[in-house]
Design a protein around this motif. Structure first.
Motif, short mmCIF file in Angstrom:
data_model
loop_
_atom_site.label_atom_id
_atom_site.label_comp_id
_atom_site.label_asym_id
_atom_site.label_seq_id
_atom_site.Cartn_x
_atom_site.Cartn_y
_atom_site.Cartn_z
N LEU A 103 -1.46 -6.53 -0.49
CA LEU A 103 -0.15 -6.23 -0.51
C LEU A 103 0.12 -5.02 0.74
O LEU A 103 -0.81 -4.30 0.51
N TYR A 104 1.05 -4.77 1.28
CA TYR A 104 0.97 -3.83 2.51
C TYR A 104 2.27 -2.81 2.31
O TYR A 104 2.27 -1.74 2.91
N ASP A 105 3.00 -3.13 1.55
CA ASP A 105 4.27 -2.10 1.24
C ASP A 105 3.54 -0.73 0.34
O ASP A 105 2.80 -1.03 -0.12
N PRO A 106 4.12 0.21 0.71
CA PRO A 106 3.53 1.57 0.03
C PRO A 106 3.47 1.45 -1.37
O PRO A 106 2.67 2.01 -1.84
N VAL A 110 -0.39 2.14 -3.12
CA VAL A 110 -0.60 3.25 -4.03
C VAL A 110 -0.99 2.49 -5.38
O VAL A 110 -2.08 2.79 -6.11
N ARG A 111 -0.25 1.57 -6.04
CA ARG A 111 -0.53 0.76 -7.12
C ARG A 111 -2.07 0.15 -7.12
O ARG A 111 -2.71 0.16 -8.10
N ASP A 112 -2.29 -0.65 -6.20
CA ASP A 112 -3.58 -1.55 -5.94
C ASP A 112 -4.74 -0.36 -6.25
O ASP A 112 -5.82 -0.78 -6.40
N MET A 288 3.72 -2.35 10.69
CA MET A 288 4.61 -0.98 10.70
C MET A 288 4.72 -0.30 9.39
O MET A 288 4.40 0.89 9.31
N SER A 289 4.65 -1.09 8.37
CA SER A 289 4.79 -0.48 6.89
C SER A 289 3.34 -0.03 6.37
O SER A 289 3.40 1.10 5.70
N PHE A 290 2.46 -0.57 7.09
CA PHE A 290 1.09 0.06 6.46
C PHE A 290 0.90 1.28 7.44
O PHE A 290 0.44 2.23 6.51
N ASN A 291 1.14 1.45 8.53
CA ASN A 291 1.06 2.57 9.51
C ASN A 291 2.36 3.79 9.05
O ASN A 291 1.84 4.70 9.43
N HIS A 292 3.36 3.30 8.77
CA HIS A 292 4.38 4.12 8.68
C HIS A 292 4.94 4.16 7.27
O HIS A 292 5.95 3.27 7.23
N PRO A 293 4.49 4.36 6.01
CA PRO A 293 4.91 3.86 4.65
C PRO A 293 6.19 4.09 4.37
O PRO A 293 6.72 3.44 3.38
N ARG A 621 -13.99 -5.46 5.16
CA ARG A 621 -12.74 -6.38 5.45
C ARG A 621 -12.23 -7.18 4.39
O ARG A 621 -11.26 -7.32 4.02
N ASP A 622 -13.13 -8.10 3.77
CA ASP A 622 -12.82 -8.87 2.57
C ASP A 622 -13.37 -8.21 1.21
O ASP A 622 -14.70 -8.65 1.07
N GLY A 623 -12.81 -7.93 0.40
CA GLY A 623 -13.25 -7.26 -0.89
C GLY A 623 -13.86 -5.86 -0.70
O GLY A 623 -13.64 -5.34 0.25
N GLY A 624 -13.97 -5.26 -1.78
CA GLY A 624 -14.37 -3.70 -1.67
C GLY A 624 -12.98 -2.97 -1.89
O GLY A 624 -12.20 -3.32 -2.64
N VAL A 625 -13.03 -1.94 -1.10
CA VAL A 625 -11.96 -0.90 -1.36
C VAL A 625 -10.46 -1.28 -0.82
O VAL A 625 -10.35 -1.97 0.33
N VAL A 626 -9.48 -1.19 -1.98
CA VAL A 626 -8.15 -1.45 -1.35
C VAL A 626 -7.81 -0.47 -0.30
O VAL A 626 -8.10 0.59 -0.31
N PRO A 627 -6.97 -0.99 0.95
CA PRO A 627 -6.79 0.06 1.95
C PRO A 627 -5.91 0.99 1.44
O PRO A 627 -4.58 0.94 0.62
N VAL A 628 -5.96 2.38 1.59
CA VAL A 628 -5.33 3.61 1.04
C VAL A 628 -4.75 4.13 2.25
O VAL A 628 -5.32 4.62 3.22
#
Length: 673
Positions: A103-106, A110-112, A288-293, A621-628
């Motif tokens: 998911l990509y909302d801020p 954080v939760r993920d 936009m949400s990912f780059n500007h939380p 890209r698929d699997g591994g660390v959740v984008p932070v």
């Protein structure tokens, strides 16, 4: 529950069994325990609204039925802490792996990340996947590796990527709780109307997609603006809850486009391109949400920090009740309450009226949409409201007011939409349906209308609203110039610093009793008409921005100085501005002819502009660390200059105040909300 060595698949907004990468990975790994955790308190002020909870209830039931047919069931848990609940499920099941989709909302980012850290510390392997977008946000950058700041440049890059979106995955053949309460007794009566027009669940989403592709899609370019008929896809609730994947929508529509191209069907090809653009806008909202939380809380362009919003509960109540005196606006707000749905164009009309005519804080409107829309979507809603208020680089000029009377001529020329939702105006001739205040008294009497009694006078005259907006904008630019001069003299910290802004208070909760009596009495009838008009064939979450008049048009932005809502506001009092109060023109309630303001919409390609953005850390890209999300390491902030005919780059703003159109530095925004 038992099942040593099994895997947990954590469902969120991906409530489907087909094209679900996390579920597919779990099935490949062995035994699967499917889990859904209901923790709405984690969403803070964005607690899911009534209609959204109704949809979720039925979608989960449908998902559980599908999982049972495959050999397992959906474990549901009520919680106030998703991460703790995941740890409890891990301990109870002996699971060794966790799979979930991004998911990509801020809040989710954080939760993920917290979930990954906590479970990894317990020796649990965690993998996450893209199931919501065509391309991940970090894969789409300009030549300098920076995120795009305009939709046109972003979507052009998406369509020219060197690799196609992944093909949709087939559902698994076989998969080797707490009772959740989503509605209380007081909500069941209103929710019963929703079931007459909507059918949640992933298989119903598939039917809706098929219905749209084989029906309205071919004439989408011609009919998409018609508010009085079923002309869009109605897929947005299904997309929001992940009942259908955007990859499947994209691939099936593209296949149809190829078929029409081979037949020489140019109209079909144009329709597909316009529909795919709406898909692109949904992608862009996540980007936009990912780059500007903090885009759901702060304007991306700094100058609106100085705009003095009108703080008036009477205005807000009249808007949400559908009692503004403007038939198209009022019909839209009544439909929204009754059905949880609005056509793209009507969303633009009511939100633009909210921001430009009433000049209410845009976050109030965004929050009300969140509480009442079936497809309430934080990323898409934030992008739309920011667009309406001109606080993104390709947003709509803030000094442009759309006259609801003329919007009615364009999108409801025969007045059928207004008559359906405003029964008190049903007998008014089409000539006067969008401006009853100008109708002769004899016409009003014949139609049973008494202005000021069973239908209100306009809450604000358009000419008065235009003057008031010009005054407020002039004041804003003066304040902005003074602030910039102070910065240059070293006496003020800077435009990006919002630490001195007072927290905004959302308006009071909306009660059902506030809906006007005529609308309440008419709800069963209008719901039946609505059902007849609308085969559940739904719209893409951001199909609320269709081509030249995007659903991006849907909302508005910019309100750094967060004002408290006065608890003792009086509807009859003149509205007051908050921090920079300079007085407001008195609203006039009469039936004089309105001064006409042309509201032509111009959307085209805007120049690519780069802007500061947040940086991300990712290993796979698929699997591994959740984008932070993390703050940028530089104070890079490039001025944005756009084409005069661009998608929203308002030439008047850019020419008069080019120094103001800079992306806000996210590092300097208040991170406490």
């Amino acid at each position: 529950m038992s099942g040593g060595g099994c895997s947990i698949v954590w469902f969120r907004r991906d409530l489907r069994v087909e094209d679900n990468p996390a579920l597919a990975a779990g099935v490949r790994a062995g035994a699967v325990i499917a889990v859904f955790i209901w923790a709405p308190e984690e969403e803070g002020p964005y607690y899911p609204g009534r209609v959204s909870r109704w949809w979720l209830k039925h979608s989960l039931s449908h998902l559980d039925s599908s999982l049972r047919s495959l050999g397992t069931s959906l474990v549901t848990k009520r919680s106030t802490d998703s991460v703790s609940s995941l740890l409890e499920v891990v301990k109870a099941t002996g699971a060794t792996q966790l799979f979930f989709n991004h998911l990509y909302d801020p809040l989710s980012l954080v939760r993920d990340h917290q979930a990954k850290e906590a479970l990894t510390a317990q020796g649990i392997a965690v993998r996450s996947f893209n199931a919501d977008l065509l391309y991940e946000p970090w894969d789409v950058n300009d030549a300098q590796g920076q995120p795009f700041a305009t939709f046109a440049a972003f979507w052009e890059k998406c369509l020219s990527m060197p690799f196609d979106p992944d093909a949709p995955l087939l559902p698994p053949k076989r998969i080797n709780s707490d009772t959740l309460v989503f509605e209380d007794e007081s909500e069941k009566g209103s929710n019963a109307l929703l079931a007459r027009a909507w059918s949640p669940g992933w298989s119903n989403a598939d039917k809706a997609l098929t219905t749209f592709i084989n029906g309205p899609l071919i004439e989408y370019s011609k009919n998409r603006r018609k508010a009085d008929s079923a002309t869009t896809s109605f897929l947005s609730p299904h997309l929001h809850f992940g009942e259908v994947s955007v990859r499947k929508v994209f691939h099936l529509v593209r296949i149809k486009q190829v078929s029409w191209a081979n037949e020489g069907n140019k109209a079909g090809d144009e329709s597909v391109n316009l529909f795919l653009k709406s898909i692109g806008l949904r992608e862009y909202s996540r980007y936009m949400s990912f780059n500007h939380p903090y885009s759901h809380e702060r304007p991306l362009l700094g100058h609106l920090k100085f705009f003095s919003w009108v703080v008036d509960e009477g205005y807000f109540k009249a808007w949400r009740q559908g009692r503004t005196g403007y038939p198209l606006v009022d019909a839209g707000m009544r439909e929204l309450w009754a059905t949880g749905w609005l056509h793209d164009r009507i969303r633009v009309v009511v939100s633009s009226f909210f921001v430009k005519v009433l000049q209410l804080p845009w976050r109030w409107g965004m929050k009300y949409f969140w509480d009442t829309l079936l497809d309430a979507d934080l990323e898409s809603d934030a992008l739309g409201w920011q667009y309406i208020s001109g606080t993104i680089p390709d947003g709509r000029a803030f000094d442009r007011i759309d006259n609801p009377q003329f919007e009615g001529y364009k999108f409801d020329p025969n007045g059928e939409y207004v008559r359906r939702w405003l029964p008190e105006l049903a007998r008014l001739p089409t000539e006067w349906i969008h401006h009853p205040w100008n109708a002769p008294e004899s016409v009003l009497q014949a139609a049973g209308i008494e202005l000021g009694s069973n239908y209100p006078f306009p809450i604000v005259r358009i000419d008065a609203a235009k003057c008031r907006l010009d005054e407020a904008l002039s004041e804003m630019w003066q304040q902005e110039a003074a602030s910039r001069a102070a910065i240059e003299n070293g006496t003020e910290e800077g435009l990006g610093d919002s630490s001195d802004s007072a927290p905004i208070a959302f308006p009071p909760d909306i009660q059902m009793e506030e809906i006007p009596e005529p609308a309440r009495n008419n709800l069963p009838t209008t719901a039946r008409r609505y059902e007849d008009q609308m085969v559940p064939s739904m719209t893409t979450s951001l199909v609320r921005v269709e081509e030249e008049e995007s659903s991006l048009e849907l909302r508005n932005s910019a309100e750094e100085s967060r004002a408290e809502v006065p608890r003792n506001a009086n509807v009859n009092q003149e509205p007051r501005r908050d921090t920079l109060n300079q007085g407001v023109l008195q609203t006039v309630h009469n039936n004089n002819a309105f001064q006409q303001f042309n509201a032509a919409i111009a959307l085209a390609n805007a120049e690519d502009s780069t802007a500061e953005s947040s940086s991300t850390s990712r290993r796979e890209r698929d699997g591994g660390v959740v984008p932070v999300w993390s703050p940028p390491t530089s104070s890079y902030s490039e001025q944005l200059v756009g084409d005069e005919n661009g998608i929203g780059t308002s030439s008047s703003y850019l020419q008069r105040h080019p120094q103001s159109h800079q992306i806000m530095n996210c590092r300097r925004l208040s991170q406490t909300g």
